[in-house]
Scaffold this active site. Structure first.
Site, PDB file in Angstrom:
ATOM      1  N   HIS A  94      -2.364   6.334   8.171  1.00 56.21           N
ATOM      2  CA  HIS A  94      -1.548   5.241   8.698  1.00 56.21           C
ATOM      3  C   HIS A  94      -0.051   5.579   8.575  1.00 56.21           C
ATOM      4  CE1 HIS A  94      -0.634   0.918   9.489  1.00 56.21           C
ATOM      5  NE2 HIS A  94       0.411   1.178   8.718  1.00 56.21           N
ATOM      6  N   GLU A  95       0.368   5.961   7.378  1.00 56.01           N
ATOM      7  CA  GLU A  95       1.796   6.248   7.182  1.00 56.01           C
ATOM      8  C   GLU A  95       2.215   7.460   8.002  1.00 56.01           C
ATOM      9  OE1 GLU A  95       3.131   3.789   5.861  1.00 56.01           O
ATOM     10  OE2 GLU A  95       1.305   2.983   4.968  1.00 56.01           O
ATOM     11  N   GLU A 125       6.311   4.219   5.094  1.00 53.79           N
ATOM     12  CA  GLU A 125       6.452   5.376   5.981  1.00 53.79           C
ATOM     13  C   GLU A 125       7.862   5.954   6.076  1.00 53.79           C
ATOM     14  OE1 GLU A 125       5.785   2.168   7.078  1.00 53.79           O
ATOM     15  OE2 GLU A 125       6.928   1.731   8.899  1.00 53.79           O
ATOM     16  N   ASN A 126       8.712   5.819   5.063  1.00 57.66           N
ATOM     17  CA  ASN A 126      10.080   6.337   5.117  1.00 57.66           C
ATOM     18  C   ASN A 126      10.120   7.734   5.749  1.00 57.66           C
ATOM     19  OD1 ASN A 126      10.743   4.127   3.239  1.00 57.66           O
ATOM     20  ND2 ASN A 126       9.591   5.394   1.817  1.00 57.66           N
ATOM     21  N   GLY A 141       0.802  -1.217   0.000  1.00 58.95           N
ATOM     22  CA  GLY A 141       0.000   0.000   0.000  1.00 58.95           C
ATOM     23  C   GLY A 141       0.835   1.267   0.000  1.00 58.95           C
ATOM     24  N   ALA A 142       1.722   1.371   0.975  1.00 53.20           N
ATOM     25  CA  ALA A 142       2.536   2.573   1.111  1.00 53.20           C
ATOM     26  C   ALA A 142       3.640   2.324   2.122  1.00 53.20           C
ATOM     27  CB  ALA A 142       1.679   3.742   1.573  1.00 53.20           C
ATOM     28  N   GLU A 170       3.102  -1.939  13.732  1.00 59.57           N
ATOM     29  CA  GLU A 170       1.980  -2.095  12.801  1.00 59.57           C
ATOM     30  C   GLU A 170       0.634  -2.248  13.512  1.00 59.57           C
ATOM     31  OE1 GLU A 170       2.234  -1.152   9.999  1.00 59.57           O
ATOM     32  OE2 GLU A 170       4.333  -1.375   9.434  1.00 59.57           O
TER      33      GLU A 170
END
Ligand code: TRP
Ligand code: ZN
Length: 869
Positions: free
Chosen positions: A298-299, A265-266, A262-263, A321
């Site tokens: 979320h990220e 979070e860097n 999905g994505a 998570e």
């Protein structure tokens, strides 16, 4: 195959760490040169071997403190330096590696997406970029310098703040980035490309201005606004509900088309699957809008729960998570509808997570043993992990939970923590004993609560007898008792709620179930009550209680808890399905309970009391949801009976469905809670009406009057499911309109893959050559192949084995090109034990064909081995 397992119990603190790393990228899609200059520290003075993670790179030099270094050994996944001659405990290593982004179809490490170049490092992708202590408990400060051709890559991005930049005479330019926050390698990111840029700002609660930058493919600016608004809402909410503020001066999000999940979070530079960024009324459904908002949230929330506080080792993945999913669920609940969000989440958990826990991949939210870490980004770690956090929230209350959060952040900020650190902070902050509760972290499987009751009219005493049991799972035979919060309510026969008390003392509606068998007694109860059990789904368990239809109807009509009203509707549907499946298997005609039909009619007719709940109650569970009721699944029978149920409801409620359909008027498209709800109900009416004599007419009109993708897709889906005469022309119209837009075509591919037609598989195979399809794009693959294997129960499990053969052929190709995606797609195949013997044999044959390949990826190896064991 030399796939080695790692065990949680073997964790050892690192002998060395990295304090600073300077990364120089000479970027080119064909050949990229990476020079990593790192400051190492020896933490264990005895250590003389430094083992770095990394693929068998083509590399030119290793320098130790500026001098060529030769005392090393290289194998396919590591580089080990012999430092027995080195006296200093601090030293510098310089390593040059050569990468080929264009050839990297695995979408891990450094790869090309469309015309751009980007990275994906979680969990262990950084080791595909350079040699590194690629583990989350090594936190370093990163400086990144990127040099690339300016015309092709006008934007060069990395984590943190832009420090300096410059131009070179040969048409290249460079930018240097510095991230002041020490971070593990999995949070590193780099993006290079040409984009449209949407800019905004956010003022934090302490008054700092943060620059917000959202990068999308050229031409997509008209689909970027919603994601930006979502980001700002997330930042505000985290300040208000959790007191957490953003820490850097810039926050960037880049949307890319080729992405495995999905994505990501860097730090300061989130990279997103474009599916979770792009949205406008003509391309995105209401559901898409909400999904974009929740993934953006979320990220963003990971910045604290994940980045500032990260995981000590990958076995602790649920620390970040589970907690971050809990946070994004709460965000959506606060902004939209709490009960609606709860119902959606429980639906997902009950189907996908319960099924996973009953599969060969069953594992606790904190796994004990891992071969390929990518295989543990699961429903269990994420969704059950969030349920475990939610149970703590239920036990501690919002105030106690927030106190625990503050203590956790205070103690762990800037560190790599464990699940135990979190639970311990919650425990100490609240004073509530979580000793037994901790088993939720180490025990896999879905616990079952079996409840019976008794009533003593003379004494006015009502008792609930609760027993708990967790059946053995493939990974764990022995189970212990858990601490299960069981939230209940009692109603009298007319639906009036009763006070919970015992000998004059009020009783907390959340019962603490801790033993194998327990009895909870309530006094002053003057008639036999109807119990509402597991209100709000207070624990991720299965419930056995012999409800009568009359009791369920009482709760459906009167329960105060919306979740309960929805849940009893699910039980009523399940009863109907079970009963009729037996009749079907005995070749008897099917029959739908008139009593239930009349209740459904009441709900629909009174939809204005609560349109959202009415819609949720009237939505029949999907075949995949019904399938979870059975130990051995009958794909054909379940599909047949469900189809009968849909048609019966449609036929008997036809007039009211029509009335509601015509009554709801929504002219201008707006993404508001009220409009989304009404649109959903109206589209639910369409989906039923499609099965009636007016179906073709209504659906055709609905399609042509649609001014937004939600309605368009509802019409298209109704036409496809009910196999209406207008179907082919609508599908063709949609195709010609959207063929150049992969994300929109995914909706079309998914519908094609779930067609009820007998020849659906042939159709799917043909579509693999469709000009809009691309085997290397995970979104396309999931839309077509994933939907077929996971949603089209009947066709995938065709008794001639054709569905299994097809998936196996796809997996064999993917094993080489993208093992991470292969490993997600293989799931339906490894769950063979849920089917009859004939199907089991055919499914196993597919798995064996894969395991006979010369090189099986670790990802697939781990799952096939578990399944065939
Ligand atoms: N940490 C990411 C998230 O939850 C998920 C993630 C893990 C991921 N591994 C990945 C995303 C690989 C893309 C590719 O939000
Ligand atoms: Zn996450």
């Amino acid at each position: 195959m030399q796939a080695k397992a790692k065990y949680r119990k073997d964790y050892k603190a690192p002998d060395f760490t990295v304090s600073n790393i300077f990364l120089d990228f000479q970027l080119n899609s064909k050949k990229t040169i990476v020079t990593a200059t790192s400051q190492y520290k020896r933490l264990n003075p005895e250590a003389i071997k430094l083992r770095l993670d990394g693929h068998s790179f083509q590399f030119s030099t290793i320098k130790l403190n500026g001098k060529d270094f030769k005392h090393f050994k290289q194998d396919s996944e590591s580089l080990t330096l012999d430092l027995s001659q080195l006296k200093e405990n601090q030293f510098e290593l310089e390593i040059v590696t050569i990468l080929h982004p264009e050839k990297n179809t695995s979408l891990q490490g450094l790869y090309q997406s469309g015309e751009g170049i980007c990275t994906q490092c979680e969990a262990e992708g950084f080791r595909q970029i350079t040699y590194m202590l690629d583990r989350p408990d090594v936190l370093a400060r990163y400086t990144t310098r990127i040099t690339a051709e300016k015309s092709k890559y006008p934007y060069l991005l990395s984590n943190g703040n832009r420090i300096t930049s410059g131009e070179l005479p040969d048409g290249r330019h460079w930018v240097e980035w510095n991230d002041p926050f020490p971070k593990p390698s999995y949070l590193f990111a780099l993006v290079a490309g040409d984009f449209d840029l949407l800019k905004d700002t956010f003022i934090t609660k302490s008054g700092r201005e943060v620059a917000l930058e959202l990068y999308v493919d050229r031409g997509n600016l008209d689909r970027a606004a919603w994601a930006m608004q979502s980001l700002k809402r997330s930042m505000k909410w985290d300040e208000e509900r959790f007191g957490l503020e953003y820490d850097l001066d810039i926050y960037m999000i880049v949307a890319v088309d080729f992405f495995n999940m999905g994505a990501m979070e860097n730090k300061g530079l989130n990279i997103f699957n474009s599916k979770f960024v792009l949205a406008n009324p003509s391309t995105a459904t209401d559901e898409d809008y909400l999904a974009v908002e929740s993934v953006i949230a979320h990220e963003y929330f990971h910045n604290w729960t994940g980045n500032r506080i990260t995981c000590r080792d990958w076995f602790q993945l649920s620390l970040k998570e589970g907690l971050t999913v809990f946070r994004d669920q709460e965000f959506t609940s606060d902004l939209w509808s709490r009960s609606g969000k709860r119902i959606e989440d429980v639906r997902l958990l009950r189907t996908a997570q319960f099924a996973e826990d009953a599969s060969p991949m069953s594992h606790p939210i904190r796994p004990e043993k891992v071969i390929e870490m990518n295989n543990f980004y699961t429903m269990t770690v994420y969704e059950k992990g969030a349920e475990v956090i939610r149970m703590m929230h239920t036990l501690l209350g919002e105030e106690g939970f927030q106190k625990g959060m503050r203590l956790y952040v205070e103690e762990q900020d800037g560190k790599a923590a464990t699940c135990e650190d979190f639970v311990s902070a919650m425990e100490r902050a609240s004073g509530i004993d979580l000793t037994q509760f901790r088993h939720w972290y180490s025990q896999s499987g879905t616990p079952e609560l079996t409840i019976s009751d008794s009533y003593d009219e003379q004494k006015a005493v009502y008792s609930l007898h609760v027993s708990q049991m967790t059946p053995p799972t493939s990974d764990q035979m022995e189970k212990v008792n858990l601490h299960i919060p069981l939230k209940i309510a009692l109603y009298d026969k007319s639906g009036i709620p009763l006070t919970l008390e015992n000998e004059g003392k009020e009783v907390n509606p959340v019962l603490d179930v801790k033993q194998t068998e327990q009895t909870f007694t309530f006094t002053n109860i003057h008639s036999k009550p109807v119990p509402a059990l597991l209100c709000d789904f207070s624990a991720p368990v299965k419930l056995n209680y012999e409800y009568s239809t009359a009791q369920l109807v009482t709760l459906l009509r009167h329960a105060e808890n919306h979740f309960v009203r929805w849940d009893v509707a699910q039980m009523l549907y399940s009863m109907e399905l079970r009963r009729n499946l037996t009749r079907h298997q005995q070749s008897k005609t099917l029959e739908f309970s008139a009593e239930i039909l009349s209740e459904l009619y009441q709900v629909l007719d009174h939809y204005q009391q609560d349109p959202e709940l009415a819609t949720l109650i009237l939505t029949l569970p999907k075949v995949t949801e019904f399938a979870e009721l059975f130990k051995t699944i009958d794909p054909e029978g379940i599909t047949f009976v469900r189809d009968f149920m849909v048609r019966t409801i449609a036929e008997s409620l036809k007039q009211t469905l029509l009335k509601v359909y015509n009554e709801i008027r929504l002219d201008e498209y707006r993404v508001t809670a009220e409009d989304i709800t009404l649109r959903a109900l109206r589209n639910l009416c369409v989906s039923y009406l499609a099965y009636t004599t007016v179906g073709n007419n209504i659906v055709n009109k609905h399609y042509s009057y649609a001014n937004n993708m939600t309605d368009t897709l509802a019409a298209l889906s109704a036409a496809t499911k009910a196999q209406l005469p207008c179907r082919d022309s609508l599908l063709a119209d949609f195709e010609s309109k959207w063929q150049h837009d992969g994300l929109v075509m995914d909706k079309w591919f998914a519908l094609q893959a779930t067609r009820p037609d007998e020849d659906v598989l042939l159709n799917v195979m043909k579509l693999m050559d469709h000009p809009s399809f691309n085997f290397n794009n995970p979104n396309r693959l999931r839309a077509l192949v994933g939907s077929f294997a996971n949603q089209n129960l009947k066709a995938f499990h065709a008794i001639d084995g054709s569905g299994y053969r097809f998936l196996t052929d796809v997996l064999i190709r993917l094993n080489e090109s993208n093992p991470q995606v292969a490993s997600r797609l293989i799931e339906p195949l490894i769950r063979f034990s849920r089917y009859d013997g004939q199907r089991q044999t055919l499914m196993k044959r597919g798995l064996e064909r894969i395991s006979e390949l010369e090189k099986v990826s670790r990802d697939l190896y781990e799952k096939i081995e578990k399944a065939l064991q």
